[in-house]
Design an enzyme around this catalytic site. Structure first.
Site, PDB file in Angstrom:
ATOM      1  N   GLY A   1      33.909 138.828  27.157  1.00  0.00           N
ATOM      2  CA  GLY A   1      35.755 138.355  27.150  1.00  0.00           C
ATOM      3  C   GLY A   1      35.535 138.509  28.712  1.00  0.00           C
ATOM      4  O   GLY A   1      35.460 138.451  29.317  1.00  0.00           O
TER       5      GLY A   1
ATOM      6  N   LYS B   1      23.822 135.885  32.962  1.00  0.00           N
ATOM      7  CA  LYS B   1      22.328 136.482  31.794  1.00  0.00           C
ATOM      8  C   LYS B   1      21.118 136.335  32.199  1.00  0.00           C
ATOM      9  O   LYS B   1      19.903 136.213  32.216  1.00  0.00           O
ATOM     10  CB  LYS B   1      22.888 136.936  30.884  1.00  0.00           C
ATOM     11  CG  LYS B   1      23.653 136.174  29.695  1.00  0.00           C
ATOM     12  CD  LYS B   1      24.853 136.932  29.012  1.00  0.00           C
ATOM     13  CE  LYS B   1      25.937 136.492  28.598  1.00  0.00           C
ATOM     14  NZ  LYS B   1      26.841 136.985  27.796  1.00  0.00           N
TER      15      LYS B   1
ATOM     16  N   LYS C   1      19.316 140.016  28.849  1.00  0.00           N
ATOM     17  CA  LYS C   1      20.279 141.356  28.517  1.00  0.00           C
ATOM     18  C   LYS C   1      19.369 142.583  28.662  1.00  0.00           C
ATOM     19  O   LYS C   1      19.234 143.252  29.604  1.00  0.00           O
ATOM     20  CB  LYS C   1      21.051 141.758  27.795  1.00  0.00           C
ATOM     21  CG  LYS C   1      22.307 140.702  27.832  1.00  0.00           C
ATOM     22  CD  LYS C   1      23.258 141.061  26.904  1.00  0.00           C
ATOM     23  CE  LYS C   1      24.962 139.698  26.886  1.00  0.00           C
ATOM     24  NZ  LYS C   1      25.000 139.826  25.998  1.00  0.00           N
TER      25      LYS C   1
ATOM     26  N   GLY D   1      29.314 143.608  28.831  1.00  0.00           N
ATOM     27  CA  GLY D   1      30.241 142.831  29.754  1.00  0.00           C
ATOM     28  C   GLY D   1      30.833 143.914  30.545  1.00  0.00           C
ATOM     29  O   GLY D   1      30.609 143.994  31.823  1.00  0.00           O
TER      30      GLY D   1
ATOM     31  N   GLU E   1      30.093 131.180  20.596  1.00  0.00           N
ATOM     32  CA  GLU E   1      30.065 129.798  21.379  1.00  0.00           C
ATOM     33  C   GLU E   1      29.695 128.661  20.367  1.00  0.00           C
ATOM     34  O   GLU E   1      29.748 128.817  19.367  1.00  0.00           O
ATOM     35  CB  GLU E   1      28.624 130.045  22.454  1.00  0.00           C
ATOM     36  CG  GLU E   1      28.347 130.887  23.430  1.00  0.00           C
ATOM     37  CD  GLU E   1      29.168 130.445  24.466  1.00  0.00           C
ATOM     38  OE1 GLU E   1      29.638 129.200  24.793  1.00  0.00           O
ATOM     39  OE2 GLU E   1      29.328 132.013  25.220  1.00  0.00           O
TER      40      GLU E   1
END
Lengths: 335, 335
Positions: B301, B104, B204, B133, B189
């Site tokens: 995920g 992204k 995004k 996702g 993260e």
């Protein structure tokens, strides 16, 4: 500019919505298809009624006049009830005319036959509008979840039922008051029997079954319970536990058996359908790779239904374009 | 059986997910495309690491070995950061190789150039995995809302932020505790800066802008506020009023100007994004015909991201198939 020649069967709320949208969005059709869409004819019940239609549109009560129109490309059907809609669509498909339908009761019962007839005649049948109105659930399952296998769908498929349950839950009003309110707001039919007793949700669930599994369970084996089985006490008791009753259609497979049920289900606040209130429809689709995605949106109404049908129309003629070239090249390859 | 030859760039969590899914779903590819999908090569950073890959897969640190593979059809990219990903994708597209990306940050900045390069080289670029996702938001806007004009998108685009806000709201814990929890569960993260400060959601949103409007606003004019500006007191105060703070990206047009913003927004309980809790992403898309539809699902995920990428793959090769015939027939027509 080339034209796609369309006929509209039925000129109630949905039919008028389609006519309006097609009239307003010619620029989009030109852009997306390189063609305009012309509504050449409208099938009506009462020819005497005043209608705001262009003069060159054939308004008729006689389907023969429609099916014999030269170069008719697509029939958009927005009639209520099984017949004569089924006969009209069967004849259209057999004549090589694409079909787009919003008729859930008819399509639930005859989806298999009509899809087969469409295949045999190398035409398409769009049925996005039959299930969850403008929410693009049919195309999501058909096109966007192709590698994924849908394992289960849980869905709120009737806006009237959901409106009534929401009103009873939020405002402590009783079933009859909530129903009257829904009727006054135009959400429920004059005869709301099929909304209330689960028949409408059942029909949509059977269409989903046909789409997902290519078949339907034996209708006699599908338990169908409406919201009229719930009391105000049930709903208030659930509320005290931070739960809600929602009218849920479930479809899944156990081994090779399709399991389907339509009934009021007590949902905890973490369930993806717990918070879907008012007239919205919603579907929680669980697939083997992606997990659960939920689509929520307007399940009925003039413009949402018209939206589903014109999006079907664009996709059908984009497909037809690709297939046209495919056929040409097959012919060339055979030479 | 014909094969689609693929290379995988990056073998972290997402890369491994793609490999697993492609390996497991050959039967689906055969059914949908009449072809199998072969991962011929994997680009890695550390060649010494033990990996569970078939012996005939080329594992290399050198992109030259990948781009020079004979008959390579598609590159699946799951690298973090702008470079070298951009260079790899640019070279792939220029060589007539389809590209599917989950990157992204890179795609937000270079979507315009890469889409243009793809067009010039008559190949496709799939980017469903860059935004929300596994939730099929890109294809919904691109394919299912073609006649509809998207007027506004409001979206929860970062699962980590949403997890933290949900935990703070539901369980009265403070920001740092919630963040640590999200990291322990693998949602955030090691360096969660871009989740927390709104950069990830911003990226995004810019991809959505490119998709919906074909352009992006000047990045300097987009206000970007992270959730770190919220105090526990803010959140509890909102809760007392039955409201919630959600981290929302908004994009819409006013006249010819694109208006975009990423910030914490106080939502009443009737807002379609009010109830989206935990790590889910959700997008409320308002279009001119259908009204508002909301898509909710896993925003990140291993498997959800892999799902988006293999669905992209199937659609690209279905399209290529149609276009192949189109090209043949054009040739025939020219003769």
């Amino acid at each position: 500019m080339q034209k796609i020649k369309a006929a509209l069967l039925g000129y109630g709320t949905v039919g008028q919505g389609i006519q309006e949208v097609i009239h307003q969005y010619q620029e989009r059709f030109r852009l997306l298809l390189g063609k305009e869409v012309e509504i050449a004819a409208v099938l009506v019940q009462n020819p005497a009624k005043q209608r705001d239609l262009p003069e060159n549109v054939l308004v008729t009560t006689d389907f023969e006049e429609i099916i014999t129109l030269p170069d008719l490309n697509v029939v958009l059907e927005a009639i209520v009830g099984e017949e004569p809609a089924l006969t009209y669509l069967r004849r259209s498909l057999n004549k090589g005319i694409h079909v787009i339908t919003a008729n859930k009761m008819m399509f639930a019962r005859h989806a298999r036959e009509l899809l087969e007839t469409a295949r045999e005649n190398k035409v398409h049948i769009g049925f996005e509008a039959t299930t969850a109105g403008g929410t693009p659930i049919i195309r999501t399952i058909d096109q966007l979840l192709q590698v994924n296998r849908v394992e289960k769908v849980e869905a709120i498929l009737n806006g009237t039922s959901n409106y009534i349950l929401t009103a009873m839950n939020d405002r402590f009003i009783d079933f009859d008051t909530a129903l009257t309110e829904a009727q006054e707001k135009g959400y429920a039919e004059a005869d709301p029997t099929h909304d209330i007793d689960g028949t409408d949700a059942f029909n949509k669930l059977m269409i989903l079954s046909q789409l997902i599994y290519g078949e339907q369970p034996d209708w006699l084996n599908v338990r169908k319970t409406g919201i009229n089985s719930l009391t105000e006490a049930d709903i208030q008791h659930a509320k005290q536990e931070n739960k809600k009753y929602k009218h849920i259609g479930v479809i899944k497979k156990e081994g090779n058996t399709i399991i389907a049920e339509v009934s009021p289900v007590l949902l905890s606040s973490t369930h993806p359908l717990h918070h879907i209130d008012g007239v919205d429809n919603a579907l929680a689709i669980t697939s083997d790779i992606v997990g659960t995605i939920t689509l929520t949106g307007p399940g009925a109404g003039k413009l949402p239904t018209a939206s589903a049908m014109v999006e079907d129309l664009v996709q059908i003629f984009q497909k037809e374009h690709a297939e046209f070239y495919e056929k040409i090249s097959e012919k060339h390859a055979a030479v």
